[in-house]
Every structure is written in C-alpha cells, then in structure tokens.
Scaffold this active site. Structure first.
Site, PDB file in Angstrom:
ATOM      1  N   GLU A   1      47.073  34.699  39.690  1.00  0.00           N
ATOM      2  CA  GLU A   1      47.880  35.741  39.881  1.00  0.00           C
ATOM      3  C   GLU A   1      47.415  36.977  38.147  1.00  0.00           C
ATOM      4  OE1 GLU A   1      51.745  35.782  41.349  1.00  0.00           O
ATOM      5  OE2 GLU A   1      51.397  35.343  43.385  1.00  0.00           O
TER       6      GLU A   1
ATOM      7  N   GLU B   1      49.074  31.182  48.363  1.00  0.00           N
ATOM      8  CA  GLU B   1      50.599  31.467  48.660  1.00  0.00           C
ATOM      9  C   GLU B   1      50.952  31.772  49.669  1.00  0.00           C
ATOM     10  OE1 GLU B   1      52.444  32.401  45.011  1.00  0.00           O
ATOM     11  OE2 GLU B   1      50.702  30.972  43.517  1.00  0.00           O
TER      12      GLU B   1
END
Ligand SMILES: *[C@@H]1O[C@H](CO)[C@@H](O)[C@H](O)[C@H]1NC(C)=O
Length: 410
Positions: free
Chosen positions: A220, A324
């Site tokens: 991320e 995720e």
C-alpha cells in the site's frame, strides 16, 4: 488494511510450499513452477497474520493495552513511551501469544493454504537508523512462524508492510504514523532493497523459510492522485530496482529458475500507476489487490448493493491475488438493522452470503487472503467482520474454505 480515517493496513509477501504440496494459482501455472506454489489446490486461500509483527491498535486493542502502550497510536510511539528495553519485552510477549503454532494448525485445518505475513523492515535490525524507534527481537518469532508454515505446507507471502520512512501517511500499518510519507528517497529505497536481498537469501538458504514463495516489495504505497511525484518515482525507480536486486541475489545463490521468488507489487487497481511500466521482466510477477467494498463509495451500502457489487466484480487474471478484504460494511451503515451483529443473529445468513460471494469472485482471479486471522477489541464487541477465526466460530465462514465459493448467491 487502510482505514479511511484512522489507520492500518496489512500486506504480505510470499508463499511457498513443500515439494509435494505446492499450490499453483491455476492449473496452467502448474507446469512452470516447482518449489514455489502448492499443488494441492488451484487457488490461493489464505489469511493475513495482521497485527503479529506490526501491531495495529484499532484491531488489537486488548493486546495493546496489556502491553502498556496506552494511548500511543503506533509501534514507534509505544517504543518511545516504554523505552527500548521495556518495549522489547512487551513486544516479545505479544509475538509469543498473538499468533501461535496452534493458530497455524487451525488455519490449515480450515482448508486454507496460504498466510500473508506483514512485517516491517525493522525485523532486520541492521537496517534501523539511530533515532528510529522500533521493537527489537521479532525475527526469532518470524523464524518459528514460517518454520511451522513449512511443516504444515502453508504457502507464505512475505509482505514488506512497513517500509523505511513510512510509505503512506497517517497509517498504523506502517509502524510509524507520519504526516508526510518518507519512504520515497534513495536512502530509504536502499534500505528496502537490502531488506529484500536479506529476505531472499534467508528464504532460499534457511530450510524453515521454504514456505516463503512470494515477496511483496511494498504494501500500500501512496496513490498517484495525492502524491503524483512519489508514486511516479516508485514506479520508475523502486520497483525495477527491487526486482533486479532480488533476482541478482538469486543469481548469486544459484537459485533454480523454478524456485525463484514470485515478486509481488500492488496492482494497478491500487492507484499508484502501472507496476509493470519499468520492470525488466515479468516472469513470476504477481499483483496484490485490496478490495474493501466497505470503503468503495460507488457501492450502495445495502444488503443487495454489496451482494450485487461482489457478484459483478472481476479483479483480473490468475496473477492477481486479492490480498486484503473483509466482510465489514460502511462505517455509517454497520450498525443499521440490516447489518448489525451485536446481540443479534438476524443478519448472519446475509454475512455468509457476502463472504461466499466475494470468495467466488476472487477465485476468478488468483485467489484471496482475508484481513485478518485474528483481532480483539474492535469497538468493544465480538467484531467478526474483520476476524476470520471469530467468524468461523460464529458460523459465518465455513470450516472448509474450499467450499465457500459454491455457497455463493451470485
Ligand atoms: C513451531 O512453533 C513453535 C512455537 O510455537 C516452535 O517451538 C517450533 O520450533 C516451531 N517449528 C519450527 C519448525 O520452526
């Protein structure tokens, strides 16, 4: 995972597996891999070991309190608060108790074949600079977790989840919540390359690490919308150099082609740009997709809205892993009567469908890794929408992960 307002994210790395039990992402991949994918199943089905090596207070509030971290918001500030030696002792207790060998056995018993392990660069203590505050001593626990994964035939995605300088502002998952991301400099890239080289060598030479098949080069990073120059610099500089440094180390080690790491980047859907743009090669390149319908404002926050969004989604090919996701719903809807889970079972059937719909969709791609295996004290009740283990106990997630797709309402 990334909270819009508060915190966190997780990510992960790689997977490997034992000789007989490597899975392949798809049957078409099976012939081109040997050590690095489990053959026992054709899709990645996994959980994140979130808050093991980078504790995110939002999802581990009881653990955080018992460590004495008080109101500190991230690992860095807890280490500052407690002092290095006392912090090391408190974190050690956490590493011993949050994810145990029994958890890993339970993960395997639920038909899961993969774990993604979010780690901070500081697990290699040689890479920490003076004046940085990170806990010490985690490596011993990483060793036994991956060792147990190797014994159990669980594939490991090793995820550089917290990069030097912090790769995203305002997030607990970086280990150090900062206003301005400090990762995007030559010095911090260099520390990340050294982390990747070190992990590559460990994975290829330490038999406990033979479960580690995939390395995620950074979890991320910033989006190009908010941080255009940092994102562009990462795509132009960090990604290709990370690739080359891993492959060069493998060349030095004499790693067979079939055993080379799968190298994972956040996919284009994440919003940092096209990760392939400057890569010298894409053999064994994989892409991570974090798909939280909860945060997607284009999805209508109703029972039907979520199901139809999940059922009509398609994240791409078998080189894309949804690394995720959860069954949480929008913050401003999560306690509405159609979504509440506190003191009521009324919505359980809907949550079973929401789980199964996502699984079916994500298995159109390479597979999925739920965020997260375990959590405690989110909002003061048994909040299983983020916690795989608790959701199995609640009867929402089936005990055989491989059966979930067939339960989809799509
Ligand atoms: C599995 O974990 C336990 C600790 O829970 C540890 O004692 C053991 O050494 C681990 N096994 C391997 C192969 O690392």
């Amino acid at each position: 995972m990334r909270f819009a307002s508060q915190t966190s994210v997780a990510l992960a790395i790689s997977v490997a597996s034992l000789a007989e039990s490597r899975p392949s992402l798809s049957s078409s991949d099976a012939g081109k891999t040997s050590r690095r994918w489990l053959r026992g199943s054709d899709k990645i089905r996994g959980v994140n070991l979130g808050s093991q090596f980078i504790i995110e207070r939002w999802m581990a509030g009881d653990a955080w309190s018992s460590m004495g971290c008080g109101n500190s918001n991230d690992e860095w500030s807890c280490v500052q608060l407690l002092g290095q030696d006392a912090a090391d002792a408190a974190f050690r207790t956490h590493w011993q108790t949050w994810i145990t060998a029994d958890d890993l056995k339970e993960i395997q018993s639920y038909g899961l074949n993969t774990v993604r392990i979010p780690v901070g660069f500081w697990i290699n203590e040689d890479l920490v600079n003076d004046g940085e505050y990170y806990p010490r001593g985690g490596l011993e626990y990483l060793d036994y977790i991956v060792g147990n994964c190797t014994e159990l035939g669980l594939y490991v995605i090793m995820d550089l989840h917290g990069g030097p300088g912090s790769q995203f502002p305002g997030q607990q998952y970086t280990g150090h919540v900062v206003d301005s991301p400090g990762f995007y400099t030559g010095d911090n890239y260099e520390r990340a390359y050294q982390f990747l080289e070190w992990m590559t060598e460990r994975a290829h030479t330490n038999s406990a690490y033979f479960s580690v098949g995939m390395l995620q080069v950074i979890n991320e990073p910033v989006h190009s919308g908010e941080y255009p120059s940092e994102a562009a610099d990462m795509i132009a500089d960090y990604y290709p150099n990370a690739w080359t440094r891993i492959r060069d180390r493998e060349a030095q080690l004499g790693t067979a082609d079939s055993d080379k790491h799968h190298i994972q980047f956040m996919g284009e859907a994440w919003g940092s740009g096209n990760p392939n743009q400057n890569l010298p090669d894409t053999t064994f390149a994989f892409y991570d997709d974090h798909r939280y319908y909860k945060w997607d404002t284009a999805v209508s926050a109703t029972q039907d809205g979520y199901i139809s969004a999940a059922c009509s989604d398609n994240r791409g090919g078998s080189d894309i892993i949804v690394g995720e996701w959860s069954i949480s719903v929008a913050d401003d809807a999560q306690y509405n009567s159609e979504f509440d889970i506190r003191d009521t079972d009324a919505n359980n059937d809907w949550y079973k469908q929401f789980f199964a719909a996502q699984v079916q969709t994500f298995e159109l791609s390479g597979g999925w890794v739920f965020w997260s295996w375990k959590c405690d004290y989110i909002a003061g009740f048994n909040e299983w929408r983020w916690c795989y283990k608790s959701a199995v106990d609640a009867g929402i997630i089936p005990k055989d992960a491989a059966s979930a797709a067939s339960m989809s309402p799509c």
